[in-house]
Enzyme design. Structure first.
Site, short mmCIF file in Angstrom:
data_model
loop_
_atom_site.label_atom_id
_atom_site.label_comp_id
_atom_site.label_asym_id
_atom_site.label_seq_id
_atom_site.Cartn_x
_atom_site.Cartn_y
_atom_site.Cartn_z
N ASP A 1 -12.03 0.20 -8.51
CA ASP A 1 -11.91 1.47 -9.25
C ASP A 1 -10.78 1.43 -10.27
OD1 ASP A 1 -13.96 2.45 -7.76
OD2 ASP A 1 -12.84 4.09 -6.83
N TYR B 1 -26.93 10.91 5.21
CA TYR B 1 -27.28 9.70 5.96
C TYR B 1 -26.44 9.59 7.24
CZ TYR B 1 -23.45 7.88 2.95
OH TYR B 1 -22.27 7.70 2.27
N GLU C 1 0.85 -1.21 0.00
CA GLU C 1 0.00 0.00 0.00
C GLU C 1 0.88 1.25 0.00
OE1 GLU C 1 -3.24 1.19 -0.09
OE2 GLU C 1 -2.33 3.14 0.30
N ARG D 1 -15.96 5.06 5.58
CA ARG D 1 -14.98 4.28 4.80
C ARG D 1 -13.85 3.75 5.69
NH1 ARG D 1 -10.08 4.88 2.25
NH2 ARG D 1 -9.84 3.60 0.37
C1 LIG Z 1 -8.37 8.14 0.71
C2 LIG Z 1 -9.66 7.75 0.05
C3 LIG Z 1 -10.87 8.31 0.52
C4 LIG Z 1 -12.09 7.97 -0.09
N1 LIG Z 1 -13.25 8.52 0.38
C5 LIG Z 1 -14.43 8.17 -0.16
C6 LIG Z 1 -15.67 8.69 0.35
O1 LIG Z 1 -15.68 9.46 1.31
N2 LIG Z 1 -16.84 8.30 -0.25
C7 LIG Z 1 -16.85 7.45 -1.32
O2 LIG Z 1 -17.92 7.12 -1.84
N3 LIG Z 1 -15.69 6.94 -1.82
C8 LIG Z 1 -14.50 7.27 -1.27
N4 LIG Z 1 -13.34 6.74 -1.76
C9 LIG Z 1 -13.43 5.84 -2.92
C10 LIG Z 1 -13.93 4.46 -2.56
O3 LIG Z 1 -13.18 3.93 -1.48
C11 LIG Z 1 -13.74 3.59 -3.80
O4 LIG Z 1 -14.48 4.17 -4.85
C12 LIG Z 1 -14.31 2.20 -3.65
O5 LIG Z 1 -14.28 1.76 -2.34
C13 LIG Z 1 -13.54 1.22 -4.55
O6 LIG Z 1 -12.41 0.72 -3.84
P1 LIG Z 1 -11.01 0.40 -4.48
O7 LIG Z 1 -10.36 -0.58 -3.56
O8 LIG Z 1 -11.12 0.04 -5.90
O9 LIG Z 1 -10.22 1.75 -4.42
P2 LIG Z 1 -9.76 2.59 -3.15
O10 LIG Z 1 -10.60 2.28 -1.97
O11 LIG Z 1 -9.65 3.97 -3.64
O12 LIG Z 1 -8.29 2.03 -2.79
C14 LIG Z 1 -7.14 2.19 -3.60
C15 LIG Z 1 -5.92 2.01 -2.71
O13 LIG Z 1 -4.75 1.90 -3.52
C16 LIG Z 1 -3.70 2.69 -2.95
N5 LIG Z 1 -2.76 3.03 -4.02
C17 LIG Z 1 -2.89 3.95 -5.00
N6 LIG Z 1 -1.84 3.92 -5.84
C18 LIG Z 1 -1.00 2.96 -5.36
C19 LIG Z 1 0.26 2.44 -5.81
N7 LIG Z 1 0.88 2.93 -6.92
N8 LIG Z 1 0.83 1.44 -5.10
C20 LIG Z 1 0.22 0.92 -3.97
N9 LIG Z 1 -0.96 1.38 -3.52
C21 LIG Z 1 -1.58 2.37 -4.22
C22 LIG Z 1 -4.45 3.89 -2.36
O14 LIG Z 1 -3.68 4.55 -1.38
C23 LIG Z 1 -5.69 3.20 -1.79
O15 LIG Z 1 -5.46 2.73 -0.47
C24 LIG Z 1 -12.11 7.06 -1.19
C25 LIG Z 1 -10.90 6.51 -1.65
C26 LIG Z 1 -9.69 6.85 -1.05
C27 LIG Z 1 -8.36 6.23 -1.55
#
Ligand SMILES: Cc1cc2nc3c(=O)[nH]c(=O)nc-3n(C[C@H](O)[C@H](O)[C@H](O)COP(=O)(O)OP(=O)(O)OC[C@H]3O[C@@H](n4cnc5c(N)ncnc54)[C@H](O)[C@@H]3O)c2cc1C
Length: 395
Positions: free
Chosen positions: A296, A219, A32, A106
């Protein structure tokens, strides 16, 4: 020892995948970029399809300890303040789908997933490690390069690379022909209040207000001790920041014509944060060789169907169902994952876009929309969500 399955990103999708894949028998290493888990972000909606997945991997119980369960979604007109529709949730949603509809901070969800992942000796999580690139050596082994916080580059071998590194995914950039994230021209303004700062009458439900070029969602979170407000507006602003400071007076001007109840709520927070909404078109391939994208990184979507986290969670469980430690043809298994997910994800993405158009209507179109909503029964509105909420993960 055999190379581990490596997950880039300890967000919602990455940590769910860590738990699901290790339960399937894999040794997992999560890398991470951030130096620690943090409180960044606010509310996430966890519809029954997501809760079923969390239940299957043993995380729902912990999530229930901090989440809130709304009784309904109440839809109101921004101009008149009048109620347009009510979609039952609470016990009705639990009975209908076999899992609850929850609202979580979150950070609480991420912590519950992190604690679960850490409880397996077969999972290692390293913070402060950014994925940079990958290569395949002459023997066909997958090699990865990460940068540690002190600037050192580290290389390691991986059995599989799961790109769960979010909307601005670096792993996605390494796959051929995948589209990049696009700003949508819309911004989400976000604030969190204490429960005692809002009318108790709105603490039980999810509120959705529909207005011209804007909508408002609010909410309860944290077992109704806190209250999440998100105001979504059309705005030409774009930065890759989840928590940029926002100008309160600009926001209040945008909502000056709204009904008094909505304005009063928007005036309550002293400060706001904002983030620019982005999408990643689900066009290019999510699986190439031994690399796969989830959440995402593969298909970020607008939050207008409240399914971003749910789709990342679903992805993780489907991936774990097609990839066992015995899988000989990994590339084929990852393509199977992509085939199994693409159509559903694309449909959810389209629904979110369509909701955005409908929510922000004005003039005669808005009048027509409001009439349809007023005449719709709670049952017919619930039934429209069945294909999303009724999904069940592979066992
Ligand atoms: C800090 C943060 C706050 C958020 N707040 C909200 C919110 O309030 N409401 C909402 O609806 N959605 C929010 N989101 C988005 C939501 O979490 C995502 O849309 C959804 O949960 C999909 O999750 P995901 O695991 O695909 O991506 P994410 O939950 O975005 O996780 C991606 C992770 O990858 C890590 N990362 C990025 N680049 C690298 C790299 N090169 N190497 C290693 N790690 C890396 C990031 O730090 C993060 O921890 C937020 C995302 C983040 C990162």
């Amino acid at each position: 020892m055999n190379a581990p399955l490596v997950i880039a990103g300890a967000g919602i999708g990455g940590l769910t995948a860590a738990v699901a894949l290790t339960r399937a028998g894999h040794r997992v290493l999560v890398l991470e970029r951030a130096s620690a888990l943090s409180e960044v972000g606010a509310g996430l909606q966890l519809s029954p399809n997501a809760c079923k997945c969390l239940d299957q991997i043993g995380v729902l119980e912990a999530v229930l300890k901090t989440a809130s369960a709304p009784e309904a979604i109440r839809i109101r007109s921004a101009r008149s303040g009048k109620a347009l529709a009510r979609i039952p949730l609470g016990s009705e949603a639990s009975a209908r789908y076999g899992a609850p509809y929850l609202l979580s901070h979150r950070a609480d969800l991420q912590k519950a997933l992190y604690d679960k992942a850490r409880s397996f000796p077969s999972v290692e999580i390293r913070f402060g490690h950014s994925f940079i690139g990958s290569y395949v050596d002459e023997a066909g082994n997958l090699g990865l390069t990460f940068q540690a916080e002190d600037g050192r580059n580290l290389t390691l071998q991986a059995k599989v690379l799961v790109g769960a590194d979010g909307v601005w995914s670096r792993v996605r950039e390494t796959l051929n022909g995948h589209a990049t994230a696009r700003f949508s021209g819309r911004t989400a303004y976000r604030a969190t209040l204490r429960a005692d700062q809002v009318d108790p009458g709105i603490l039980r439900d999810t509120g959705l207000w529909l207005g011209k070029d804007a909508h408002l969602v609010h909410y309860p979170i944290r077992q109704q001790s806190a209250f999440n407000i998100v105001a979504l507006v059309a705005e030409d602003w774009n930065e890759q920041d989840w928590s940029a400071p926002a100008d309160r007076s600009t926001l209040l001007r945008r909502f000056a014509q709204w009904a008094p109840d909505a304005r009063q709520l928007l005036e309550t927070p002293d400060s706001w944060l904002k983030w620019a909404l982005c999408g990643v078109p689900a066009t290019g391939h999510w699986a190439q060789g031994k690399t796969v994208l989830i959440g995402d990184a593969a298909h970020a979507m607008l939050p207008f169907a409240a399914q971003g986290a749910a789709m990342a969670i679903e992805d993780a469980l489907v991936l774990a169902s097609v990839l066992t430690p015995e899988t000989a043809d990994i590339a084929n298994a990852l393509r199977t994952f992509e085939r199994q997910r693409r159509e559903r994800v694309r449909k959810v993405q389209k629904t979110a876009e369509e909701n955005g158009r409908i929510y922000h209507m004005s003039g005669p179109l808005a009048l027509g929309r409001d009439t349809v909503l007023r005449m719709s029964s709670p049952e017919s509105l619930s039934a429209r969500m069945d294909w999303i909420y009724g999904w069940t993960p592979p066992s």
